[in-house]
Design an enzyme around this catalytic site. Structure first.
Site, short mmCIF file in Angstrom:
data_model
loop_
_atom_site.label_atom_id
_atom_site.label_comp_id
_atom_site.label_asym_id
_atom_site.label_seq_id
_atom_site.Cartn_x
_atom_site.Cartn_y
_atom_site.Cartn_z
N SER A 129 0.81 -1.16 0.00
CA SER A 129 0.06 0.00 -0.10
C SER A 129 0.76 1.30 -0.07
CB SER A 129 -0.95 0.21 1.27
OG SER A 129 -1.64 1.20 1.06
N LYS A 184 -4.37 -6.82 4.02
CA LYS A 184 -4.63 -5.59 2.97
C LYS A 184 -5.85 -5.21 2.54
CE LYS A 184 -2.83 -2.64 -0.25
NZ LYS A 184 -3.96 -2.62 -1.22
N HIS A 187 -7.58 -3.21 5.06
CA HIS A 187 -6.78 -1.67 4.87
C HIS A 187 -7.81 -1.19 3.85
CE1 HIS A 187 -4.36 0.81 2.44
NE2 HIS A 187 -3.77 1.18 3.59
N ASN A 188 -7.79 -1.75 2.90
CA ASN A 188 -8.56 -0.96 1.58
C ASN A 188 -10.06 -0.81 2.03
OD1 ASN A 188 -5.97 -1.43 0.41
ND2 ASN A 188 -7.16 -1.85 -1.50
N GLU A 191 -10.03 2.27 4.11
CA GLU A 191 -9.70 3.59 3.14
C GLU A 191 -10.85 3.79 2.67
OE1 GLU A 191 -7.83 3.45 -1.18
OE2 GLU A 191 -6.52 2.72 0.45
#
Length: 483
Positions: A129, A184, A187-188, A191
């Site tokens: 990222s 991940k 995380h996205n 986001e």
């Protein structure tokens, strides 16, 4: 000729920048791209004079590497990754390592790890990222897969990763098989939530308070100095200040239809699979879908009635309310994201280090923020913390922000401005703190029409009852299960 430290396949933006980053940290890199012109252009251009070797076949790439060979794939997720794995396996030897640095869906990484290990090789699926700039200057790296691979790639990963103030690298081993890509993905998803919350704050500042882009630029710049200090707040301030050629704000000329690449949707679907209420991130995904219905929305705006924004209160005080609502909602978003990781870790047998994940996200990545330092402290103090909202620090922050948060949601609704993420976060908070919810009635309804049974508050948990509500049904009950 000296053998190279690592090979990288896929010279798109992220791949190229990672190669440059690796080389700048003292590692030699062999590169390959299916469109071989890209290899020539890269090694004769940007990579000229550097310790970077262009290769024109997978055989040449593999032959140029030190053992155990480390081959990193930076190609589009899905079938292209499987195709490359099939091409690489016959060329590699026992103990060699294949690393997928793309945005692969974690079930694919679970499957691929098992498959590649079955061939005597090691497999790593790593989240990367930080976008173009992060790849070049220091990304956040979230590797998982075959644990035996980590000692071989750790020096390289931690050298190229972003570092926080105390020098800690934003890269550490996450867990087995798909754990890295799962983290991940979350995380996205977070986001998506952060971006939607910021957009709702912008919507209120612009359409309810009537502020200009320059005034909003000032507000976001100020917010970036306090508890909201983060990369996304920082770039929002920059975007609002950016002027088109005619001197007007460029942001107001951008069509209001948002795109996506799927990781937010995967996060929402995963929450459904795990039975975790990821309501804010779900609303962020649905908001993008709604934005894409541009033509329908234009037509609907001509026929559907609703209030017109007409704010008559104290604008300065309401700006502070929006800030507090944004902060409180952000806490809920991360609380939900961490709850999803905890549930998935149990389902898949991963031993996730939640404080360590916050540290990996402190720098390099898109959601990097000062706020993540507080999350790391929370999990360092209590690694078994069930929900971030129960941490003393975050509990205090929510308590302080709560009145503002409620005012913002109520005012937005009264003035017809949609705030799906703000209001979903507040509803989750109110639901989570409720000792009793109306699900008792829901269970009665299920039992009435489907004999699905219910538990009673005056009997031990685990005992199930069925009522013949109409006097016409039988005594047979459906088996009890949770989908």
């Amino acid at each position: 000729m000296a053998k190279m430290d690592i090979g990288l396949i896929g010279l798109a933006v992220m791949g190229e920048n990672l190669v440059m980053n690796l080389e700048s940290k003292g590692f030699s890199v062999a590169v390959y791209n299916r469109t071989v012109d890209k290899v020539t252009n890269f090694v004769e251009g940007r990579a000229k004079g550097k310790n970077i070797l262009g290769t024109y076949s997978l055989e040449d790439l593999v032959a140029s590497l030190k053992t155990p060979r480390k081959v990193m794939i930076m190609v589009k997720a899905g079938q292209p990754v499987d195709n490359l794995i099939e091409q690489l396996i016959p060329l590699l030897e026992e103990g060699d390592i294949i690393i997928d640095g793309g945005n692969s869906h974690f079930p694919d990484t679970i499957r691929r790890t098992k498959y590649v290990e079955g061939k005597g090789l090691l497999y790593v699926g790593t989240g990367v990222s930080g976008g173009e700039e992060g790849a070049l200057l220091g990304p956040s790296l979230m590797p998982g897969g075959s644990p035996e691979a980590w000692p071989h790639i750790q020096p390289m990963f931690q050298a190229v990763a972003a570092q926080v103030e105390d020098g800690s690298p934003c890269a550490d081993w996450v867990g087995q098989d798909g754990a890295g890509h799962f983290v991940k993905m979350v995380h996205n998803g977070i986001e998506y939530g952060d971006m939607q919350l910021i957009c709702e704050a912008y919507h209120l500042l612009k359409d309810l308070l009537g502020l200009s882009p320059q005034e909003m630029h000032q507000i976001f710049s100020e917010w970036n100095q306090g508890e909201l200090d983060s990369y996304l707040i920082e770039i929002t301030a920059d975007i609002l200040a950016y002027q088109d050629e005619d001197g007007s704000a460029l942001v107001e000329k951008i069509l209001d239809t948002a795109g996506q690449k799927g990781t937010g949707k995967w996060t929402a679907v995963s929450s459904l699979d795990e039975g975790v209420p990821l309501t804010l991130i779900g609303e962020a995904v649905y908001s993008r879908f709604l934005s894409a219905l541009k033509d329908e929305r234009v037509a609907a705006s001509q026929v559907l009635e609703g209030p017109k924004p007409n704010f008559t209160g104290d604008k300065k005080a309401f700006v502070e309310d929006i800030k507090q609502a944004l902060y409180a909602s952000k806490i809920v978003s991360y609380a939900q994201g961490y709850a999803l990781m905890r549930a998935a870790a149990e389902s898949h047998g991963w031993d996730l280090n939640y404080g360590g994940i916050a540290l990996m996200w402190r720098g390099g990545c898109i959601i990097r923020s000062a706020f993540l330092g507080d999350i790391k402290k929370a999990f360092d103090q209590n690694p078994d913390l069930a929900n971030l909202l129960l941490d003393p620090f975050f509990k205090e922050q929510i308590t302080k922000a709560q009145d503002s948060w409620r005012r913002v949601c109520a005012t937005a609704m009264l003035h017809g401005i949609p705030v799906p993420a703000f209001s979903a976060a507040l509803s989750y908070y109110d639901g989570y703190r409720s000792e009793r919810l109306p699900a008792n009635l829901l269970q009665a309804q299920r039992d009435y029409f489907g004999a699905h049974t219910y538990e009673r508050i005056d009997r031990p948990r685990g005992e199930f009852f069925h009522t013949n509500w109409t006097g016409q049904g039988g005594s047979t009950a459906a088996s009890t299960y949770n989908a």
